[in-house]
Scaffold this active site. Structure first.
Site, PDB file in Angstrom:
ATOM      1  N   GLY A 172    -106.178   6.899 -17.358  1.00 10.60           N
ATOM      2  CA  GLY A 172    -104.899   7.464 -16.954  1.00 10.60           C
ATOM      3  C   GLY A 172    -103.716   6.531 -17.104  1.00 10.60           C
ATOM      4  O   GLY A 172    -102.683   6.705 -16.455  1.00 10.60           O
ATOM      5  N   GLU A 227    -113.411  10.512 -27.590  1.00 12.19           N
ATOM      6  CA  GLU A 227    -111.992  10.463 -27.930  1.00 12.19           C
ATOM      7  C   GLU A 227    -111.724   9.432 -29.035  1.00 12.19           C
ATOM      8  O   GLU A 227    -112.257   8.323 -29.006  1.00 12.19           O
ATOM      9  CB  GLU A 227    -111.168  10.129 -26.684  1.00 12.19           C
ATOM     10  CG  GLU A 227    -111.451  11.099 -25.535  1.00 12.19           C
ATOM     11  CD  GLU A 227    -110.321  11.179 -24.540  1.00 12.19           C
ATOM     12  OE1 GLU A 227    -109.248  10.615 -24.803  1.00 12.19           O
ATOM     13  OE2 GLU A 227    -110.522  11.809 -23.493  1.00 12.19           O
ATOM     14  N   ARG A 257    -118.339  13.800 -18.929  1.00 16.44           N
ATOM     15  CA  ARG A 257    -118.290  14.972 -18.046  1.00 16.44           C
ATOM     16  C   ARG A 257    -117.679  16.137 -18.813  1.00 16.44           C
ATOM     17  O   ARG A 257    -117.210  15.975 -19.936  1.00 16.44           O
ATOM     18  CB  ARG A 257    -117.427  14.670 -16.824  1.00 16.44           C
ATOM     19  CG  ARG A 257    -116.028  14.197 -17.177  1.00 16.44           C
ATOM     20  CD  ARG A 257    -115.138  13.950 -15.985  1.00 16.44           C
ATOM     21  NE  ARG A 257    -113.910  13.269 -16.350  1.00 16.44           N
ATOM     22  CZ  ARG A 257    -112.844  13.834 -16.877  1.00 16.44           C
ATOM     23  NH1 ARG A 257    -112.856  15.141 -17.123  1.00 16.44           N
ATOM     24  NH2 ARG A 257    -111.765  13.133 -17.169  1.00 16.44           N
TER      25      ARG A 257
END
Length: 372
Positions: free
Chosen positions: A149, A261, A279
């Site tokens: 984040g 990613e 997840r």
């Protein structure tokens, strides 16, 4: 969505809720619901001991961790395994391997998955890290090993600013993750793209990719708009990034749903591994819409030991789908993230082409206002 899938499969569900979520949709949909604590997550959803207590009390045989909180915490998966409770997710070892940005990069390099040039080692000496940064070249990004984040991340354009940025990143990392270790990665100063691949693996050695998603439109490192599949890629590039994602999953003995990613070099048309989210992700619905595959149901079946019922050739993409997230900021506080109080909620009508995923309902807001 998860509660609904269990209902379709005739599986009884148990929900947990804090004070803030007493009237949430997941509580209403579950067969039974149990209070877990006050509104702060540190006093409720992050309390592994309270969760284990409810699991034992209800006799739950499996736990779906959802999107956040303990969903990527290896100790939680290990605790469930010790009690003979199925964790609907990957093995604890895969969570640990992919949860460390340094360890995951080393594993990926060994598996033949391209990684961004940088330093991913254990030596955290300040002078040594400066030396490594100078070798990699500027601009460079300092990233927290346990980060996410955007926390513990600093961009450095000039070598004279490196030490100050390193200390700042480490200070933020220790506060956010109780871990001040960092890695260094070369920053691509062109127009990169953030492309991620949805994967699913079973316990029989099979792994598949379900197209991909572009999530380059971000605000403060938080995704806002995602599109599936990623536009502007050739068929060969779609296949290349998908096969790299499958190699990444197999390299850590993965099982269940996950997202790999990548950053895309739009000049050289190359993909570089960034991280793996171990997840189900918030943006999984747009992949379901374009592939026609119910990923949550597949995840549940895989957790029960079933083989993946598809081959790679069975997975076809039809059309495009977008996800838009509500990103609320407080203009009175330097536009810091902050939802404030939700007084009223009106969403578009759901159709076969429009899907609304939210824990907030207007009835819940009205009920909360009456109680308050």
């Amino acid at each position: 969505g998860i509660n609904a899938e269990y209902g379709k499969m005739n599986i009884k569900t148990v929900a947990v809720f804090s004070d803030a979520d007493r009237h949430s949709l997941h509580v209403k949909m579950a067969d039974e619901a149990h209070y877990i604590g006050p509104s702060p997550a540190s006093e409720s959803y992050l309390r592994q001991d309270k969760l284990m207590e409810i699991i034992k009390k209800t006799g739950a045989q499996a736990v779906h961790p959802g999107y956040g909180f303990l969903s990527e915490q290896a100790p939680f998966a290990e605790a469930l395994a010790a009690e003979g409770v199925e964790f609907i997710g990957p093995p604890a070892s895969a969570i640990a391997d992919m949860g460390s940005k340094s360890a995951s990069k080393r594993i990926m390099i060994d598996a033949g998955v391209s990684c961004i040039p940088g330093y991913h080692g254990d030596n955290q000496d300040e002078a040594y890290l400066k030396e490594q940064a100078d070798q990699v070249g500027y601009p460079i990004i300092i990233k927290a090993v346990s980060g996410g984040g955007g926390k513990g991340m600093r961009m450095v354009f000039d070598e004279k600013d490196f030490i100050a940025a390193l200390r700042s990143a480490k200070e933020e990392s220790i506060k956010a993750f109780n871990d001040d270790r960092v890695i260094l990665e070369r920053f691509f100063d062109f127009q990169p793209r953030h492309v991620e691949v949805q994967v699913m693996a079973d316990s029989h050695g099979n792994a598949l990719y379900f197209s991909n998603r572009d999530c380059s439109v971000q605000r403060r490192y938080q995704k806002i708009i995602e599109e599936a599949p990623a536009p502007g890629l050739t068929p060969e590039e779609h296949r290349e990034i998908g096969e790299m994602a499958v190699r990444a999953a197999k390299a850590v003995g993965y099982k269940s749903a996950g997202t790999v990613e990548f950053i895309m070099d739009t000049v050289e048309r190359k993909f570089y591994f960034m991280e793996m989210n171990t997840r189900l992700q918030v943006e999984h619905p747009i992949t379901e819409l374009v592939t026609g595959v119910d990923l949550v149901e597949l995840q549940l079946r895989v957790s029960q030991g079933e083989k993946l019922p598809l081959t790679q050739e069975d997975i076809k993409v039809h059309g495009n789908a977008f996800e838009a997230r509500v990103y609320a900021e407080d203009p009175a506080n330097n536009f810091m993230p902050g939802s404030g109080d939700v007084k009223y909620l009106s969403t578009p009508e759901e159709t076969e082409h429009v899907r609304i995923d939210t824990s907030i309902r207007q009835e819940m807001l009205s009920l909360s206002s009456t109680i308050l």
